[in-house]
Design a protein around this motif. Structure first.
Motif, PDB file in Angstrom:
ATOM      1  N   UNK A 106      32.612  32.942  27.106  1.00 19.41           N
ATOM      2  CA  UNK A 106      31.866  34.112  26.641  1.00 19.41           C
ATOM      3  C   UNK A 106      31.434  34.990  27.807  1.00 19.41           C
ATOM      4  N   UNK A 136      33.903  37.240  29.567  1.00 20.65           N
ATOM      5  CA  UNK A 136      34.175  38.548  28.949  1.00 20.65           C
ATOM      6  C   UNK A 136      33.334  39.654  29.591  1.00 20.65           C
ATOM      7  N   UNK A 137      32.191  39.256  30.145  1.00 22.61           N
ATOM      8  CA  UNK A 137      31.297  40.244  30.762  1.00 22.61           C
ATOM      9  C   UNK A 137      31.648  40.508  32.222  1.00 22.61           C
ATOM     10  N   UNK A 138      32.756  39.940  32.676  1.00 26.58           N
ATOM     11  CA  UNK A 138      33.280  40.324  33.992  1.00 26.58           C
ATOM     12  C   UNK A 138      34.280  41.470  33.866  1.00 26.58           C
ATOM     13  N   UNK A 139      34.691  41.729  32.627  1.00 25.82           N
ATOM     14  CA  UNK A 139      35.625  42.832  32.399  1.00 25.82           C
ATOM     15  C   UNK A 139      34.866  44.158  32.372  1.00 25.82           C
ATOM     16  N   UNK A 140      35.597  45.257  32.507  1.00 25.24           N
ATOM     17  CA  UNK A 140      34.953  46.571  32.432  1.00 25.24           C
ATOM     18  C   UNK A 140      34.499  47.036  33.795  1.00 25.24           C
ATOM     19  N   UNK A 141      34.117  48.315  33.857  1.00 22.27           N
ATOM     20  CA  UNK A 141      33.874  48.952  35.151  1.00 22.27           C
ATOM     21  C   UNK A 141      32.436  48.876  35.643  1.00 22.27           C
ATOM     22  N   UNK A 142      31.491  48.644  34.749  1.00 19.21           N
ATOM     23  CA  UNK A 142      30.094  48.602  35.207  1.00 19.21           C
ATOM     24  C   UNK A 142      29.882  47.325  36.038  1.00 19.21           C
ATOM     25  N   UNK A 143      29.049  47.389  37.094  1.00 14.75           N
ATOM     26  CA  UNK A 143      28.826  46.175  37.900  1.00 14.75           C
ATOM     27  C   UNK A 143      28.393  45.000  37.014  1.00 14.75           C
ATOM     28  N   UNK A 144      28.993  43.832  37.265  1.00 11.48           N
ATOM     29  CA  UNK A 144      28.771  42.680  36.379  1.00 11.48           C
ATOM     30  C   UNK A 144      27.793  41.692  36.983  1.00 11.48           C
ATOM     31  N   UNK A 145      26.717  41.400  36.245  1.00  6.24           N
ATOM     32  CA  UNK A 145      25.777  40.371  36.707  1.00  6.24           C
ATOM     33  C   UNK A 145      26.422  38.988  36.648  1.00  6.24           C
ATOM     34  N   UNK A 189      28.219  38.399  39.810  1.00  6.21           N
ATOM     35  CA  UNK A 189      27.206  38.093  40.827  1.00  6.21           C
ATOM     36  C   UNK A 189      26.730  36.652  40.723  1.00  6.21           C
TER      37      UNK A 189
END
Lengths: 359, 430
Positions: free
Chosen positions: B10, B13-22, B25
């Motif tokens: 899950x 999935x939040x590593x995808x996309x252009x906004x910096x990903x927490x 980090x």
């Protein structure tokens, strides 16, 4: 007996002075700024009465940052911005430079490291958000993840200034609404009363305090299975979750029945009209981790209708003041249900006591 | 090297996309830190079940009662041990930022070094109350981390029923709209209440916020029990060169539709130069060879709109200060409240004038401590007792600037009317 350990006494220094952290041009021209303009999205250009100029470059961050990210941001500041930065209330970082020639390479460096430059003027800026599953003790959803998913969708609007006026957004993981008032806010909306673990209430909860916390007086003390506990009048309960923080055995969060609601038209600024509270315009959206596509689609729809329809300088509240609520629901295609008619205290002020009706 | 990562489909999935990903980090931290590995494990569990798994508790530093947000995992194995044992304690230290959230990189790097040593390495700039949030610390390391931050000159923020951490805008440091020294007022007020901030003993939280002008970038009006919002009393200033520059770029349509039509009191007018009124309350400036704008400042509510649109061409006046509003808060319990005007104008130019604000804050907090019910915010207290009673206790004279309109119902006992009129007359004559 062991000798008592000598503990270090705190130095109650309070809020530190910011003077030594100010960029030298800011320190020199403190209180003497004349005006500013925006040469491009993400850049503010301030001019002082002294003739000094400073360019501030604004970039988006993930707010919850690892030390490596922060050190990268520091490296960029050391290279371009005299080792000084500041953060905005919406977790954007700002670099100040006194030489216009540094602006373009600074932007290039930020973008090379994945920090989008923008968030100024009439853009959709970074979403004010809360803690969520990452760290809160009462969250109905996550915060950083919702924001990451939404900002991925809205990043072009962050990098450009193409909206009628600025768009401030917030997200909140429960109805306490730590994210605050915003042009568009996404807030958890529970739909079922709390589920009580009667075995734990007596030991965990201060029962009179919990009873007092309920906005609709739906909670009362009761003996359940021979134990002192609490019971809820479910016909009165409106599922706000206010009882859950002081009494965790009154579980309000539910994977299916804790939904997301969308609110619009909050504004803190006094510009034009007085500050406004936001209004609920949609609910029942699923808490669909990890990327909340239904919420993203609903928000993007409102933003695109606003972008196409509002006049320059109209915030979302100003725009709706002009077009009226019927047209807002018509244009956005959002269903206007009976749940959107206010019945809380002061609600008569939210009814239309006139024949002012747009047809 | 840290232990092996848990599977986190899950969160991945939040590593995808252009906004910096927490998440990216956190994974970087997880290369070296078991606490980050297990934080990712617990967070993934929340994403799967859509439930939170932290509970509070009691963790603090020696000498203070608040400022640390304790978090213990509730994800337990059958034998009661933590499923993610290295993140079983994941406390946050709230540290107060400097006014305007300005930093130098030496300070930020030192924060990072300390938090890498004693904590998870995860830091939020900033929380909704303005704190730097150092997230993820064991109970044992809380004191060690705090001692090092404190030696740097930083102090814990507020939590619980206490004076809370405050925020002020960039203000005079970089903004032409600034109407007072926000940083000075912020520090003078907050640093008066450190005991109430560090040792929670009020009925409920009390928040101050400082915005330099009515644009209120700190959102003070809706989230502060006491909002100090900059304003001015004299005329809007004008600059003809910048006004003509603005008009040359934007033209008459924009001047009329974006400025004249949006003035909330319609005091902003555009006229032929020969028809401009003169007078002590009039601001006017030519925008072209034939036309000028005219503002009757007595009808101006200092909303900022025309100044925002024509910045530089128009500017706040010189007789600056602040309005003080009391009682802003969010939903719980009675619904959201905006702060309402209690001091229409206060000068904040000198230390003595700032001291008047500090004194008012002190008396407000004393009254709040004495009179609010448990878990009642200032706004709710004033709603319960009525603004007039609050003003009476604060020894502040009533002023029509405090209301939107006089009362709309007869449900008030007025047998003290003549006495009140006599008092007002006596004050006027004195």
């Amino acid at each position: 007996m062991n000798a008592p350990v000598q503990m270090r006494k705190p130095k109650e220094t309070g809020v530190p002075d910011n003077k030594k952290y100010l960029h030298p041009v800011l320190a020199k021209n403190f209180g003497d700024w004349k005006y500013h303009d925006r040469p491009r999205p993400g850049v503010l250009h301030h001019v002082s009465h002294s003739g000094d100029e400073v360019w501030s470059v604004r970039a988006g961050t993930q707010r919850q940052m690892d030390v490596y990210t922060i050190r990268t941001l520091c490296d960029i500041a050391d290279k371009f911005a005299d080792g000084r930065v500041r953060f905005t209330i919406r977790s954007n970082i700002e670099y100040m430079v006194s030489d216009e020639k540094k602006v373009a390479p600074l932007i290039a460096e930020l973008e090379k490291h994945g920090f989008p430059v923008g968030g100024t003027g009439n853009s959709v800026t970074m979403i004010a958000h809360t803690q969520g599953w990452l760290h809160c003790d009462i969250p109905g959803t996550d915060a950083s993840g919702v924001v990451k998913a939404l900002m991925d969708e809205l990043i072009e609007e962050f990098k450009h200034e193409e909206m009628p006026n600025r768009v401030h957004m917030s997200t909140s993981c429960c109805e306490i609404n730590c994210g605050g008032q915003a042009d568009i806010a996404i807030i958890v909306q529970h739909t079922k009363p709390p589920v009580i673990n009667h075995d734990l209430v007596a030991n965990v909860c201060e029962r009179p305090a919990v009873v007092a916390r309920c906005p609709v007086a739906a909670i009362r003390p009761a003996m359940v299975n021979g134990k002192p506990s609490l019971e809820i009048d479910e016909t009165k309960c409106m599922c706000c979750g206010a009882c859950y923080p002081p009494c965790p055995p009154m579980q309000i969060n539910d994977p299916e029945n804790s939904k997301l609601a969308i609110w619009v038209g909050g504004k803190n600024s006094n510009a034009r009209g007085k500050p406004t509270f936001m209004k609920m315009v949609a609910s029942g959206l699923p808490n669909n981790a990890p990327r909340w596509p239904e919420v993203g689609a609903a928000v993007k729809n409102i933003i695109s209708v606003y972008k196409a329809d509002a006049r320059p300088w109209e915030r979302i509240a100003d725009w709706i003041d002009r077009i009226g609520w019927p047209r807002f629901f018509e244009k956005t295609g959002l269903p206007f249900t009976k749940y959107l008619i206010d019945d809380w205290r002061g609600s008569r002020y939210n009814l239309n006591a006139s024949t002012h009706i747009r047809f | 090297m840290a232990k092996k990562l848990h599977n986190t489909p899950n969160l991945d999935e939040l590593e995808k996309g252009k906004w910096p990903s927490f998440v990216t980090g956190l994974k970087r931290l997880a290369k070296d830190k078991d606490i980050a590995v297990d934080l990712l494990g617990q967070l993934e569990a929340s994403y799967k079940t859509r439930k939170g798994y932290w509970k509070g508790g009691t963790v603090g530093v020696f000498g203070y009662g608040g400022g640390v947000i304790p978090r213990f995992t509730e994800l337990k194995n059958a034998d009661g041990t933590a499923q993610f044992k290295d993140a079983a304690e994941f406390h946050t230290l709230r540290i107060m930022p400097p006014p305007g959230m300005h930093y130098d990189t030496a300070t930020l790097r030192q924060f990072c070094d300390i938090w890498e040593k004693h904590g998870s390495g995860l830091i939020a700039f900033h929380g909704q109350s303005g704190d730097i949030m150092f997230q993820g610390c064991t109970t044992e390391n809380v004191q060690k981390a705090f001692d090092e931050f404190n030696e740097m000159g930083f102090d814990l923020g507020g939590a619980g029923p206490a004076v809370r951490t405050s925020m002020s805008c960039v203000g005079a440091a970089r903004c032409e709209q600034s109407c007072y020294n926000e940083a000075q007022a912020h520090r003078a007020v907050l640093n008066t209440f450190l005991d109430d901030l560090h040792r929670p003993s009020l009925p409920y939280k009390f928040k101050f916020k400082f915005s330099g002008c009515p644009n209120d970038c700190m959102n003070a009006i809706q989230r502060a029990d006491m909002a100090v919002i900059g304003t001015w009393r004299d005329n809007i200033r004008t600059d003809e060169a910048l006004a003509k520059k603005w008009f040359a770029k934007h033209g008459m349509d924009e001047l009329v539709n974006d400025v004249v039509a949006r003035c909330p009191t319609k005091t902003f007018q555009v006229k032929e130069i020969g028809k401009i009124k003169k007078g002590e309350h009039i601001s006017s400036v030519a925008v072209s060879a034939t036309h000028a704008v005219e503002i009757d400042n007595q009808d101006c509510v200092r909303c900022m709109h025309c100044i925002n649109v024509m910045t530089g061409a128009l500017a706040p006046g010189k007789d600056k200060g602040a309005s003080v509003l009391v009682g802003g808060k969010s939903h719980l319990k009675i619904g959201g409240l905006m702060g309402t005007v209690v001091i229409p104008f206060i000068k904040l130019d000198t230390e003595e004038e700032v001291e008047v604000l500090v004194d008012f804050a002190q008396r407000t907090i004393d009254f709040f401590a004495e009179n609010a019910l448990e878990h009642e915010r200032t706004g709710e207290m004033i709603e319960r007792i009525g603004l007039a009673n609050f003003l009476d206790a604060m020894e502040i004279d009533v002023d029509p600037a405090m209301i939107s309109s006089p009362r709309m119902n007869p449900y008030v006992r007025t047998d003290g009317w003549d006495d009140e009129v006599a008092k007002i007359k006596a004050k006027k004559q004195a």
